[in-house]
Design a protein around this motif. Structure first.
Motif, PDB file in Angstrom:
ATOM      1  N   SER A  15      23.518  45.277  79.273  1.00  0.00           N
ATOM      2  CA  SER A  15      24.462  44.548  80.121  1.00  0.00           C
ATOM      3  C   SER A  15      25.220  43.521  79.293  1.00  0.00           C
ATOM      4  O   SER A  15      24.821  43.183  78.172  1.00  0.00           O
ATOM      5  CB  SER A  15      23.712  43.842  81.254  1.00  0.00           C
ATOM      6  OG  SER A  15      22.930  42.779  80.734  1.00  0.00           O
ATOM      7  N   ASP A  25      22.803  40.905  78.452  1.00  0.00           N
ATOM      8  CA  ASP A  25      21.935  41.264  77.325  1.00  0.00           C
ATOM      9  C   ASP A  25      22.625  41.014  75.996  1.00  0.00           C
ATOM     10  O   ASP A  25      22.052  40.414  75.082  1.00  0.00           O
ATOM     11  CB  ASP A  25      21.547  42.752  77.367  1.00  0.00           C
ATOM     12  CG  ASP A  25      20.680  43.139  78.537  1.00  0.00           C
ATOM     13  OD1 ASP A  25      19.921  42.288  79.044  1.00  0.00           O
ATOM     14  OD2 ASP A  25      20.755  44.324  78.946  1.00  0.00           O
ATOM     15  N   HIS A  69      21.419  32.396  83.348  1.00  0.00           N
ATOM     16  CA  HIS A  69      20.817  33.534  84.038  1.00  0.00           C
ATOM     17  C   HIS A  69      19.550  33.049  84.752  1.00  0.00           C
ATOM     18  O   HIS A  69      18.440  33.448  84.446  1.00  0.00           O
ATOM     19  CB  HIS A  69      20.514  34.672  83.065  1.00  0.00           C
ATOM     20  CG  HIS A  69      19.704  34.261  81.874  1.00  0.00           C
ATOM     21  ND1 HIS A  69      20.228  33.494  80.857  1.00  0.00           N
ATOM     22  CD2 HIS A  69      18.414  34.481  81.555  1.00  0.00           C
ATOM     23  CE1 HIS A  69      19.282  33.274  79.963  1.00  0.00           C
ATOM     24  NE2 HIS A  69      18.167  33.860  80.357  1.00  0.00           N
ATOM     25  N   CYS A  72      18.130  33.633  87.500  1.00  0.00           N
ATOM     26  CA  CYS A  72      17.249  34.587  88.170  1.00  0.00           C
ATOM     27  C   CYS A  72      16.614  35.560  87.191  1.00  0.00           C
ATOM     28  O   CYS A  72      15.864  36.439  87.597  1.00  0.00           O
ATOM     29  CB  CYS A  72      17.994  35.351  89.258  1.00  0.00           C
ATOM     30  SG  CYS A  72      19.164  36.570  88.629  1.00  0.00           S
ATOM     31  N   GLY A 106      18.363  37.686  85.368  1.00  0.00           N
ATOM     32  CA  GLY A 106      19.230  38.858  85.225  1.00  0.00           C
ATOM     33  C   GLY A 106      18.926  39.983  86.199  1.00  0.00           C
ATOM     34  O   GLY A 106      19.064  41.154  85.853  1.00  0.00           O
ATOM     35  N   VAL A 107      18.544  39.636  87.418  1.00  0.00           N
ATOM     36  CA  VAL A 107      18.192  40.661  88.401  1.00  0.00           C
ATOM     37  C   VAL A 107      19.098  40.627  89.637  1.00  0.00           C
ATOM     38  O   VAL A 107      18.702  41.085  90.700  1.00  0.00           O
ATOM     39  CB  VAL A 107      16.706  40.548  88.823  1.00  0.00           C
ATOM     40  CG1 VAL A 107      15.790  40.800  87.650  1.00  0.00           C
ATOM     41  CG2 VAL A 107      16.418  39.198  89.462  1.00  0.00           C
ATOM     42  N   CYS A 108      20.290  40.097  89.503  1.00  0.00           N
ATOM     43  CA  CYS A 108      21.248  40.000  90.615  1.00  0.00           C
ATOM     44  C   CYS A 108      20.666  39.196  91.762  1.00  0.00           C
ATOM     45  O   CYS A 108      20.725  39.588  92.922  1.00  0.00           O
ATOM     46  CB  CYS A 108      21.704  41.385  91.083  1.00  0.00           C
ATOM     47  SG  CYS A 108      23.181  41.344  92.128  1.00  0.00           S
ATOM     48  N   GLY A 109      20.089  38.029  91.395  1.00  0.00           N
ATOM     49  CA  GLY A 109      19.511  37.163  92.400  1.00  0.00           C
ATOM     50  C   GLY A 109      20.167  35.799  92.456  1.00  0.00           C
ATOM     51  O   GLY A 109      19.663  34.908  93.141  1.00  0.00           O
ATOM     52  N   GLU A 148      25.870  42.117  94.570  1.00  0.00           N
ATOM     53  CA  GLU A 148      26.632  41.394  93.552  1.00  0.00           C
ATOM     54  C   GLU A 148      27.833  40.693  94.171  1.00  0.00           C
ATOM     55  O   GLU A 148      28.116  39.537  93.864  1.00  0.00           O
ATOM     56  CB  GLU A 148      27.090  42.353  92.444  1.00  0.00           C
ATOM     57  CG  GLU A 148      27.853  41.667  91.349  1.00  0.00           C
ATOM     58  CD  GLU A 148      28.353  42.602  90.264  1.00  0.00           C
ATOM     59  OE1 GLU A 148      28.972  42.097  89.309  1.00  0.00           O
ATOM     60  OE2 GLU A 148      28.143  43.838  90.363  1.00  0.00           O
ATOM     61  N   CYS A 186      24.865  40.265  84.405  1.00  0.00           N
ATOM     62  CA  CYS A 186      23.653  41.096  84.464  1.00  0.00           C
ATOM     63  C   CYS A 186      23.919  42.461  85.087  1.00  0.00           C
ATOM     64  O   CYS A 186      23.155  43.406  84.880  1.00  0.00           O
ATOM     65  CB  CYS A 186      22.535  40.374  85.212  1.00  0.00           C
ATOM     66  SG  CYS A 186      22.837  40.102  86.980  1.00  0.00           S
ATOM     67  N   GLN A 187      24.992  42.596  85.831  1.00  0.00           N
ATOM     68  CA  GLN A 187      25.306  43.843  86.515  1.00  0.00           C
ATOM     69  C   GLN A 187      26.355  44.686  85.791  1.00  0.00           C
ATOM     70  O   GLN A 187      26.609  45.820  86.181  1.00  0.00           O
ATOM     71  CB  GLN A 187      25.774  43.555  87.940  1.00  0.00           C
ATOM     72  CG  GLN A 187      24.729  42.863  88.785  1.00  0.00           C
ATOM     73  CD  GLN A 187      23.448  43.671  88.884  1.00  0.00           C
ATOM     74  OE1 GLN A 187      23.447  44.750  89.464  1.00  0.00           O
ATOM     75  NE2 GLN A 187      22.372  43.150  88.312  1.00  0.00           N
TER      76      GLN A 187
END
Length: 109
Positions: free
Chosen positions: A26, A29, A40, A42, A44-47, A69, A87-88
């Motif tokens: 991503s 990343d 980031h 959360c 990196g978990v779309c939270g 997202e 992250c997405q």
């Protein structure tokens, strides 16, 4: 798949940086692997919306934006039509990507 370059531009005046991304990585990343500060909270978990970026070019080879997202982008500071969460934005094509990182507000620093 050819190597995909991700160019990071910064609204705070830092010089742009270009780094190679592997398939499945991503934007978040690649940023973290190259010492580019991109929040980031959360993990990196779309939270959350802390890895909010603007995609300047290459959006056609990124995954479509999900409802989750989109919901978090609505909570980001200064969302735009080209807003995404780092992250997405997973490399899945052959187009190079240009990302603009808005000013980061690091809490506790």
């Amino acid at each position: 798949m050819k190597a995909v370059n991700i160019t990071f531009k910064f609204q705070d005046g830092q010089p742009a940086q270009t780094h190679v991304a592997a398939e499945g990585e991503s934007v978040l990343d690649v940023a973290l692997n190259n010492d580019i500060q991109l929040q980031h909270n959360c993990g990196g978990v779309c939270g959350c919306s802390t890895c909010h970026v603007y995609i300047v070019a290459g959006e056609q080879d990124l995954p479509e934006i999900s409802d989750a997202e989109e919901d978090f982008i609505d909570r980001a500071e200064n969302p735009r039509i080209n807003s995404r969460l780092g992250c997405q934005c997973v490399v899945q094509g052959n187009a190079d990507v240009v990302v603009l990182i808005p000013p980061q507000h690091f809490l506790g620093h």
